[in-house]
Write an enzyme that holds these catalytic residues in place. Structure first.
Site, PDB file in Angstrom:
ATOM      1  N   CYS A  98       0.826  -1.205   0.000  1.00  0.00           N
ATOM      2  CA  CYS A  98       0.000   0.000   0.000  1.00  0.00           C
ATOM      3  C   CYS A  98       0.866   1.262   0.000  1.00  0.00           C
ATOM      4  O   CYS A  98       0.471   2.288  -0.559  1.00  0.00           O
ATOM      5  CB  CYS A  98      -0.960  -0.014   1.185  1.00  0.00           C
ATOM      6  SG  CYS A  98      -0.172  -0.307   2.784  1.00  0.00           S
ATOM      7  N   HIS A 348      -1.481   0.896   7.692  1.00  0.00           N
ATOM      8  CA  HIS A 348      -1.944   0.976   6.306  1.00  0.00           C
ATOM      9  C   HIS A 348      -1.713   2.389   5.795  1.00  0.00           C
ATOM     10  O   HIS A 348      -1.877   3.370   6.523  1.00  0.00           O
ATOM     11  CB  HIS A 348      -3.427   0.599   6.228  1.00  0.00           C
ATOM     12  CG  HIS A 348      -3.969   0.573   4.841  1.00  0.00           C
ATOM     13  ND1 HIS A 348      -3.467  -0.252   3.872  1.00  0.00           N
ATOM     14  CD2 HIS A 348      -4.969   1.294   4.248  1.00  0.00           C
ATOM     15  CE1 HIS A 348      -4.135  -0.070   2.742  1.00  0.00           C
ATOM     16  NE2 HIS A 348      -5.048   0.864   2.946  1.00  0.00           N
TER      17      HIS A 348
END
Length: 1047
Positions: A98, A348
């Site tokens: 990510c 994340h």
């Protein structure tokens, strides 16, 4: 419908009154439950397995009535993968990539960078034949093709695995996002610098590169020494600051150089006090601010995340920070990169990016892209995600035109321009790249078409199946008097379950040994009409077909016989029970029967009947190709007795057999019963051992019993004699010690402590053990016959191997036991000196060579051990860090006393407390001599022997370690045992702190049986960081071995 067990009883109730030879076809149909009423639809919540006529609850509900076509779709709609109009394209997260996706989206929205990359000379792409797939090779080729797909692809998201693979990134390992940004831009700049187009060569510098100087000013002469340097982002410390302006101000603030850090002034030709500051000289078009959220914590030795709120403006004026520049230098916020999570090792990454054409804000979260409402950036939701119960900090109020974030780690500002130039104009994809994009779009459309066709096929198949089920289900019930067949219940369920493939009908599992339908399998089969059976077998095949002629008369007859036998058994059991209560008449001849057999005989008889049935089932399984499951009665495993007390009997009356096969001499285990009782029992157990009342017990057992009693009496006499002669040795009273030599003797004798302990065991339990016959003193000698211990060593650790005896005790022992070697120690007074010096001499003399070898071996074992035990003691305060428990008194070395619970320390309880057994270890003298395991003992000045066996205390656990493992490895073990992170552990041994994580336990002086004190730091406010301890313990290699470093 009645429960299954009730149906089972009702099906066989007739067998109690019908003899096997009188069974008719009507009885057989009752056993197979042919006449049981079928259940009406809606009457049963689930299918009645005991009723072969119940066809409700087998999965038919979903097929009866009208069905929506969408229920037949087993493939997702391919249009859900299609890109919506006026939206951007996402990037697939390949596991932990990510952080890569966020930067790719930010760089894609830099129109000048995208336009420059499209001008990159790519001869392979320009000459590519669209008949085959295009595979980029270089980093620029991958990025160029990826940007073209992001711009004009029809897909909702694309796969960046080509670029990630070319860079050599580990898709399962999350890396430092800021380091990735620096390395990738550096790699891109190096690649583009080799292009012929000058605009392309310098695009990275034009977009991202600025310049500042480190200006050093001598305090003495005032000379300025500038050192120019380029930057691609400004790394700002956020600790202790509230807004971006404060961070930039600190970055540029003046630093004093004095003391050891003085500056060498070339003008003064000496080290002088000076000041140093950073002077911004030029700023790039795209200004990147790296907020240093991930910092190294010196106390823990690992990275941590700073969850500090930082406010930043939508429009940033950099003019106050540029010296000697009067033109406007205004920047507008264009991207905010966010890290969700409270730890530096997990979380994340997402990106908020402003569209350069519409000025709308979008949130890029891998495959998902969300447009913000209005024209303003919204970070509120992202800030709530990182909140935890222990780390909730009130978000500061932001002024108009400002934003606050505790998760933003990079801010991207774009320089404002007064006129509209090419930056805002659309970026066209070159023709050669557009051709590749169209090729990918065609492949996507073909995939969508294939998926749509498959969805249509599944709908058509579902509709056909719907019509088939509606037609056949109405034909399934078999009416009274009509022909019928049996099919498996499970097959019918799978036929009605559209998610499973339908196989042919297999009735072989229902066959008995006679090749017909087994009555016990009727609960797994369903009776259907012959017409429905013909249609099912014609469409799906299978067999064998089981109709009315398949009802097995032989199996029903056998079951009837078993039922009647069980009923007869119950009657005989009641009669035997009543007869056994009556006393045997004097003139009546009786039979011996085991008490356990008498309690359990009915269960044993039932087991025999069930074994016969299980054997039949076992044979039936072999015919059907099944395997008998282990643990069934067919395998010889019997259940607990329902009539007895749970004992497991193999055969009736074998409990009164001795080892020699005769009548047992244990009269309490058997009793006499009348001949009438015995005759009834023998009907069920014709092969049982039979012993009449006048049968003599086994002669061999009687002889052995007499001999055993004689030996036991002799042992008791011997034990009493030895105990009375050596009472002080047994009670450990008035024992001689080496620390305070007795005044009334100059000689003491030595025996192994192991001999004394074994002798005590015999004295305590003479009937249970064998007497000790010899004193094995040779175990204390080396192969040369020399003694292994010195006087000083016997005062300390070697006292665990020996016991001291008075001369009178030795005289008794030498008469009562066989002694292989006399060992003594003498006190010798030196009469030549007036100070009364005393020496001690052992006999045999000390073998110095073997003694040195023994000491060397002990020291080496201390340094080179494997699989040794150490004890980690968790303490609460400093007082307990240095506190050691007092040794426990041991008045004897018996096994009973060894098992006693140890006293616990008073004070604060610890949840990690556990108690386990401690034990002493055998120590080797050399390659041929070893000392037996014994309780480790020392002797105090008062003459009372105290045990030094390790006593486990509250908050202490034993760990298995080796000398060559590191302190870090030990801390990880401690983490698992105590749930204390390695960076929160303070370890010490004997008051000495253990600090070097890379050092081995052997080098740190940790030896077997050591007690290591653990003092845990206060728990961190963020408990979620414990989830990342495993990653913390892994060596951090960054981007080593990847294409970002030129590999």
């Amino acid at each position: 419908m009645a429960p299954r067990l009730q149906l089972e009883k009702a099906a066989w109730r007739w067998a109690e009154a019908v003899r096997p030879e009188d069974i008719t076809h009507e009885h057989i149909e009752l056993a197979y439950r042919i006449a049981v009423s079928a259940c009406k639809r809606g009457a049963c919540r689930r299918n009645c397995k005991g009723n072969p006529n119940c066809l409700v609850g087998i999965g038919e509900q979903s097929w009866l009535g009208e069905i929506d076509e969408n229920t037949f779709h087993n493939i997702d709609d391919p249009n859900s993968e299609r890109r919506d109009k006026n939206t951007f394209v996402g990037l697939t997260n390949l596991g932990a990539t990510c952080y890569v996706n966020t930067f790719l989206q930010v760089w894609f929205h830099n129109l000048e960078l995208r336009r420059a990359l499209y001008r990159f000379q790519n001869s392979r792409a320009e000459g590519h034949n669209t008949d085959s797939d295009y595979e980029p090779r270089t980093i620029c080729e991958h990025l160029q093709y990826l940007f073209a797909l992001l711009q004009n692809s029809n897909r909702r998201y694309i796969d960046p695995s080509g670029l990630v693979k070319a860079l050599g990134l580990d898709t399962g390992q999350q890396q430092d996002a800021q380091e990735f940004s620096k390395l990738f831009l550096s790699l891109l700049e190096d690649t583009l610098s080799k292009q012929k187009d000058p605009n392309l060569q310098n695009v990275i510098q034009q977009q991202f590169c600025g310049q500042f100087s480190y200006v050093t000013v001598c305090n003495k002469c005032g000379r300025e020494s500038p050192l120019p340097s380029r930057f691609y982002e400004l790394e700002l410390n956020i600790q202790g600051h509230k807004n971006l302006t404060e961070c930039v101000t600190e970055f540029l603030k003046e630093e004093k150089l004095d003391g050891d850090n003085r500056y060498y002034c070339e003008s003064c030709q000496s080290k002088q006090n000076a000041t140093r500051r950073i002077k911004l000289q030029s700023l790039p078009r795209t200004l990147n601010f790296q907020l240093m959220r991930f910092v190294f914590d010196r106390q823990s030795g690992h990275k941590k995340k700073l969850n500090t709120f930082i406010s930043f403006p939508e429009v940033l004026d950099m003019e106050p920070f540029l010296e000697g520049r009067e033109e406007k230098c205004t920047y507008e916020l264009s991207a905010v990169l966010i890290h969700r999570g409270v730890s530096a090792y997990s979380g994340h990454y997402i990106a908020h990016v402003r569209d350069a054409h519409t000025n709308d804000w979008y949130k890029f979260n891998d495959e998902e892209i969300e447009k913000m409402e209005g024209k303003k950036l919204q970070l509120g939701i992202e800030e709530d995600i990182a909140e935890t119960a222990k780390s909730q900090t009130r978000k500061p109020k932001c002024s108009k035109g400002y934003h606050c974030s505790r998760n933003a780690y990079m801010l991207v500002y774009k320089q404002q321009t007064e006129e509209i130039n090419q930056t805002e104009s659309p970026v066209d994809v070159p023709a050669f790249l557009q051709k590749l994009v169209e090729q990918d779009n065609r492949k996507f459309e073909e995939w969508c078409s294939e998926m749509s066709d498959m969805r249509k096929q599944s709908v058509d198949k579902g509709k056909a199946k719907h019509e088939e089920v509606k037609e056949l289900y109405e034909l399934l019930p078999a009416e009274d008097g009509q022909s019928y067949e049996f099919v498996p219940l499970e097959w019918l369920k799978k036929w009605l379950d559209d998610s499973t493939a339908i196989k042919e009908i297999d009735n072989s599992q229902f066959l008995c040994t006679h090749g017909k339908l087994h009555p016990d399998k009727i609960g797994e089969a369903k009776r259907i009409s012959l017409k429905a059976a013909d249609l099912l077998f014609s469409r799906y095949g299978g067999g064998p077909r089981l109709d009315r002629s398949s009802l097995c008369r032989d199996c029903v007859t056998q079951r009837c016989r078993v039922i009647r036998l069980k009923n007869q058994l119950n009657e005989d059991y009641r009669e035997v029970t009543n007869l056994a209560k009556s006393a045997l008449k004097s003139e009546e001849s009786g039979f011996w029967i085991g008490k356990a057999s008498l309690r359990s005989w009915r269960q044993l008889a039932l087991d025999q009947l069930e074994e016969d049935e299980e054997e039949t089932k076992h044979n039936n399984s072999k015919i059907n190709g099944e395997k008998s499951s282990p643990g069934t009665k067919a395998d010889g495993v019997k259940g607990d007795s329902e009539d007895g007390d749970g004992e497991e009997m193999k055969n009736f009356n074998e409990d009164i057999l001795c080892y020699h096969g005769g009548l047992s001499i244990l009269e309490n285990d058997r009793r006499l019963v009348s001949a009438e009782v015995w005759n009834k029992l023998r009907m069920y157990f014709p092969k049982a051992p039979e012993f009449t009342q006048d049968h003599d017990p086994c002669q061999q057992c009687m002889r052995l019993e007499r001999e055993g009693k004689e030996n036991e009496a002799l042992n008791r006499m011997m034990a009493n004699e030895q105990k009375s002669s050596l009472l002080n040795l047994f009670q450990e009273k008035n024992r001689p010690t080496l620390q305070k030599w007795p005044q009334d003797t100059d000689i003491l004798y030595i025996v192994p402590l192991y001999f004394v302990e074994e002798w005590k065991k015999f004295i305590r339990r003479p009937a249970k053990g064998n007497p000790v016959s010899n004193v094995g003193n040779s175990i204390l000698l080396c192969p040369h016959g020399g003694f292994m211990f010195t006087y000083d060593s016997m005062l300390q650790g070697d006292a665990q191997h020996i016991a001291l005896l008075w001369p009178a005790e030795w005289e008794v022992i030498s008469k009562m036991f066989l002694v292989d070697q006399v060992i003594s120690i003498c006190r010798i007074h030196d009469k030549t000196q007036d100070n009364g010096n005393v020496q001690y001499q052992t006999h045999p003399d000390l073998c110095r060579e073997c003694r040195e070898g023994f000491i060397f071996q002990q020291q080496r074992d201390m340094r080179e051990y494997t699989q040794a035990t150490v004890y980690v003691r968790k303490v609460i305060d400093k007082k307990r860090m240095i506190k050691e428990s007092a040794p426990e008194f041991s008045v004897s070395g018996s096994d009973v006393e060894d098992e006693k619970e140890e006293p616990k320390l008073d004070g604060e309880k610890d949840p990690d407390f556990s108690q386990t057994e401690g034990g002493a270890k055998r120590q080797k003298l050399n390659d041929t001599v070893s000392l037996p395991t014994a309780v480790v003992t020392t002797t105090s000045k008062s003459g009372i022997r105290r045990s030094t066996r390790h006593r486990k205390l509250r908050g202490e656990k034993a760990l298995i370690v080796s000398a060559n493992q590191t302190l870090k490895d030990l801390k990880i073990q401690i983490m698992h045992a105590f749930s204390v992170a390695p960076f929160d552990q303070n370890l010490s041994i004997d008051g000495r702190c253990l600090k070097d994580d890379s050092a081995t336990l052997g080098s740190l002086g940790v030896i077997p049986e050591s007690i290591i004190c653990l003092k845990a730091d206060e728990p961190i406010a963020d408990y979620a960081a414990m989830d990342d301890v495993y990653q913390v313990c892994m060596p951090e290699e960054g981007f080593k071995g990847t294409g970002l470093l030129g590999h």
